[in-house]
Design a protein around this motif. Sequence first.
Motif, PDB file in Angstrom:
ATOM      1  N   SER A  33       0.811  -1.233   0.000  1.00  0.00           N
ATOM      2  CA  SER A  33       0.000   0.000   0.000  1.00  0.00           C
ATOM      3  C   SER A  33       0.834   1.267   0.000  1.00  0.00           C
ATOM      4  CB  SER A  33      -0.966   0.013   1.192  1.00  0.00           C
ATOM      5  OG  SER A  33      -1.817  -1.113   1.144  1.00  0.00           O
ATOM      6  N   GLY A  34       1.979   1.233  -0.686  1.00  0.00           N
ATOM      7  CA  GLY A  34       2.814   2.424  -0.765  1.00  0.00           C
ATOM      8  C   GLY A  34       3.558   2.729   0.515  1.00  0.00           C
ATOM      9  N   PHE A  35       3.850   1.704   1.309  1.00  0.00           N
ATOM     10  CA  PHE A  35       4.599   1.869   2.557  1.00  0.00           C
ATOM     11  C   PHE A  35       5.850   2.706   2.302  1.00  0.00           C
ATOM     12  CE2 PHE A  35       7.362   0.672   6.034  1.00  0.00           C
ATOM     13  CZ  PHE A  35       6.537   0.317   7.082  1.00  0.00           C
ATOM     14  N   VAL A  36       6.004   3.807   3.034  1.00  0.00           N
ATOM     15  CA  VAL A  36       7.115   4.738   2.814  1.00  0.00           C
ATOM     16  C   VAL A  36       8.336   4.297   3.614  1.00  0.00           C
ATOM     17  CG1 VAL A  36       7.913   7.120   3.053  1.00  0.00           C
ATOM     18  CG2 VAL A  36       5.561   6.660   2.349  1.00  0.00           C
ATOM     19  N   HIS A  37       9.423   4.014   2.904  1.00  0.00           N
ATOM     20  CA  HIS A  37      10.675   3.623   3.543  1.00  0.00           C
ATOM     21  C   HIS A  37      11.650   4.795   3.677  1.00  0.00           C
ATOM     22  CE1 HIS A  37      10.321  -0.816   3.798  1.00  0.00           C
ATOM     23  NE2 HIS A  37       9.395  -0.611   2.880  1.00  0.00           N
ATOM     24  N   TRP A  38      11.478   5.811   2.848  1.00  0.00           N
ATOM     25  CA  TRP A  38      12.391   6.954   2.932  1.00  0.00           C
ATOM     26  C   TRP A  38      11.793   8.116   2.158  1.00  0.00           C
ATOM     27  CZ3 TRP A  38      18.044   7.195   0.636  1.00  0.00           C
ATOM     28  CH2 TRP A  38      18.803   8.142   1.362  1.00  0.00           C
ATOM     29  N   ALA A  39      11.876   9.294   2.732  1.00  0.00           N
ATOM     30  CA  ALA A  39      11.525  10.532   2.033  1.00  0.00           C
ATOM     31  C   ALA A  39      12.570  11.571   2.418  1.00  0.00           C
ATOM     32  CB  ALA A  39      10.121  11.004   2.405  1.00  0.00           C
ATOM     33  N   ILE A  40      13.369  11.977   1.436  1.00  0.00           N
ATOM     34  CA  ILE A  40      14.441  12.940   1.670  1.00  0.00           C
ATOM     35  C   ILE A  40      14.418  13.964   0.546  1.00  0.00           C
ATOM     36  CG2 ILE A  40      16.104  11.368   0.526  1.00  0.00           C
ATOM     37  CD1 ILE A  40      18.290  12.552   2.350  1.00  0.00           C
ATOM     38  N   TRP A  41      14.625  15.217   0.884  1.00  0.00           N
ATOM     39  CA  TRP A  41      14.591  16.269  -0.139  1.00  0.00           C
ATOM     40  C   TRP A  41      15.616  17.341   0.210  1.00  0.00           C
ATOM     41  CZ3 TRP A  41      11.186  15.376   3.705  1.00  0.00           C
ATOM     42  CH2 TRP A  41      10.792  16.434   4.529  1.00  0.00           C
ATOM     43  N   GLY A  42      15.713  18.352  -0.651  1.00  0.00           N
ATOM     44  CA  GLY A  42      16.765  19.348  -0.496  1.00  0.00           C
ATOM     45  C   GLY A  42      18.085  18.855  -1.058  1.00  0.00           C
ATOM     46  N   LEU A  43      18.025  17.890  -1.995  1.00  0.00           N
ATOM     47  CA  LEU A  43      19.232  17.334  -2.600  1.00  0.00           C
ATOM     48  C   LEU A  43      19.708  18.216  -3.745  1.00  0.00           C
ATOM     49  CD1 LEU A  43      18.101  13.591  -2.746  1.00  0.00           C
ATOM     50  CD2 LEU A  43      19.505  14.694  -0.989  1.00  0.00           C
ATOM     51  N   ASP A  44      21.007  18.347  -3.880  1.00  0.00           N
ATOM     52  CA  ASP A  44      21.616  19.188  -4.902  1.00  0.00           C
ATOM     53  C   ASP A  44      21.453  18.542  -6.278  1.00  0.00           C
ATOM     54  OD1 ASP A  44      23.174  20.783  -6.519  1.00  0.00           O
ATOM     55  OD2 ASP A  44      24.994  20.593  -5.310  1.00  0.00           O
ATOM     56  N   PRO A  45      20.782  19.214  -7.233  1.00  0.00           N
ATOM     57  CA  PRO A  45      20.608  18.619  -8.562  1.00  0.00           C
ATOM     58  C   PRO A  45      21.922  18.501  -9.334  1.00  0.00           C
ATOM     59  CG  PRO A  45      19.783  20.874  -8.539  1.00  0.00           C
ATOM     60  CD  PRO A  45      20.098  20.514  -7.114  1.00  0.00           C
ATOM     61  N   LEU A  46      22.956  19.215  -8.902  1.00  0.00           N
ATOM     62  CA  LEU A  46      24.251  19.142  -9.578  1.00  0.00           C
ATOM     63  C   LEU A  46      25.141  18.050  -8.989  1.00  0.00           C
ATOM     64  CD1 LEU A  46      25.056  22.949 -10.015  1.00  0.00           C
ATOM     65  CD2 LEU A  46      23.950  21.384 -11.629  1.00  0.00           C
ATOM     66  N   ALA A  47      24.713  17.450  -7.882  1.00  0.00           N
ATOM     67  CA  ALA A  47      25.489  16.360  -7.288  1.00  0.00           C
ATOM     68  C   ALA A  47      25.351  15.111  -8.150  1.00  0.00           C
ATOM     69  CB  ALA A  47      25.011  16.089  -5.869  1.00  0.00           C
ATOM     70  N   ALA A  48      26.269  14.176  -7.970  1.00  0.00           N
ATOM     71  CA  ALA A  48      26.254  12.952  -8.774  1.00  0.00           C
ATOM     72  C   ALA A  48      25.372  11.874  -8.164  1.00  0.00           C
ATOM     73  CB  ALA A  48      27.680  12.422  -8.941  1.00  0.00           C
ATOM     74  N   GLY A  49      25.019  12.020  -6.885  1.00  0.00           N
ATOM     75  CA  GLY A  49      24.204  11.008  -6.234  1.00  0.00           C
ATOM     76  C   GLY A  49      24.454  10.965  -4.741  1.00  0.00           C
ATOM     77  N   LEU A  50      24.172   9.827  -4.130  1.00  0.00           N
ATOM     78  CA  LEU A  50      24.356   9.621  -2.697  1.00  0.00           C
ATOM     79  C   LEU A  50      25.174   8.358  -2.472  1.00  0.00           C
ATOM     80  CD1 LEU A  50      20.713  10.271  -1.392  1.00  0.00           C
ATOM     81  CD2 LEU A  50      22.667  11.824  -1.199  1.00  0.00           C
ATOM     82  N   ASP A  51      26.132   8.422  -1.544  1.00  0.00           N
ATOM     83  CA  ASP A  51      26.889   7.239  -1.175  1.00  0.00           C
ATOM     84  C   ASP A  51      26.079   6.384  -0.193  1.00  0.00           C
ATOM     85  OD1 ASP A  51      29.114   7.893  -2.701  1.00  0.00           O
ATOM     86  OD2 ASP A  51      30.028   9.065  -1.087  1.00  0.00           O
ATOM     87  N   THR A  52      26.569   5.214   0.102  1.00  0.00           N
ATOM     88  CA  THR A  52      25.916   4.323   1.065  1.00  0.00           C
ATOM     89  C   THR A  52      25.698   5.033   2.400  1.00  0.00           C
ATOM     90  OG1 THR A  52      26.939   2.379   0.060  1.00  0.00           O
ATOM     91  CG2 THR A  52      26.120   2.153   2.311  1.00  0.00           C
TER      92      THR A  52
END
Length: 209
Positions: free
Chosen positions: A115-134
């Motif tokens: 039912s769409g169980f939310v495991h993570w919601a994060i925002w404010g991420l830099d669109p110029l960044a390459a991603g997120l590490d572990t």
Amino acid sequence: MAHGGHATLTTVLKTIALVGFSLAVLVGCSDGNPLREPGTGGATARPIVLDTEPPAVFEPDSGFALASYAFEPGGQIPPVYTRRDGDDLSPPLAWTGAPPEAVELALVVTDPNASGFVHWAIWGLDPLAAGLDTGQVPADARQALNDFGEIGYAGPAPPDGDDPHLYLFKLLALGRDSLDIEPGGDGYQTLQELEARAIAVTELFAYYP
């Protein structure tokens, strides 16, 4: 891989996702915690939506795309990134092709089989960044409650004996900032607010176990 191979793999992954979802609806599986049922206790019914077909492979020139070197699209999430069997670390993620008008990015991880169980919601991420590490949470990022009632990432925890659950990683490019969205709020409501600001969306899905 040839273009025809891409099309075949994408079709197979899409078929697997639809079959998995159909089975989940039939058996009414959950993600290990009691889920809020529509129409009870002020809960909100959650639509299950796959906005885009995930890319068969991560190609830097393929537009807005999301990938992980820890697992293949449509593959199995390694146990280390799960709550049930591992260290409950968020997996490494990489993205490319964010629209130039994007102010920031948001990432939401849900389980459509629950039912769409939310495991993570994060925002404010830099669109110029390459991603997120572990396990990375950037200093400027903000997070909502997951459906375990905790702030931050919570990995897959399907009940023993369940068929594999599908986990949807949705990356949203926001056209306006989200400073008015308070951190620590309900994950699903936060997802709705973030989607209202989205100008582009890309998705990656995988399974566990």
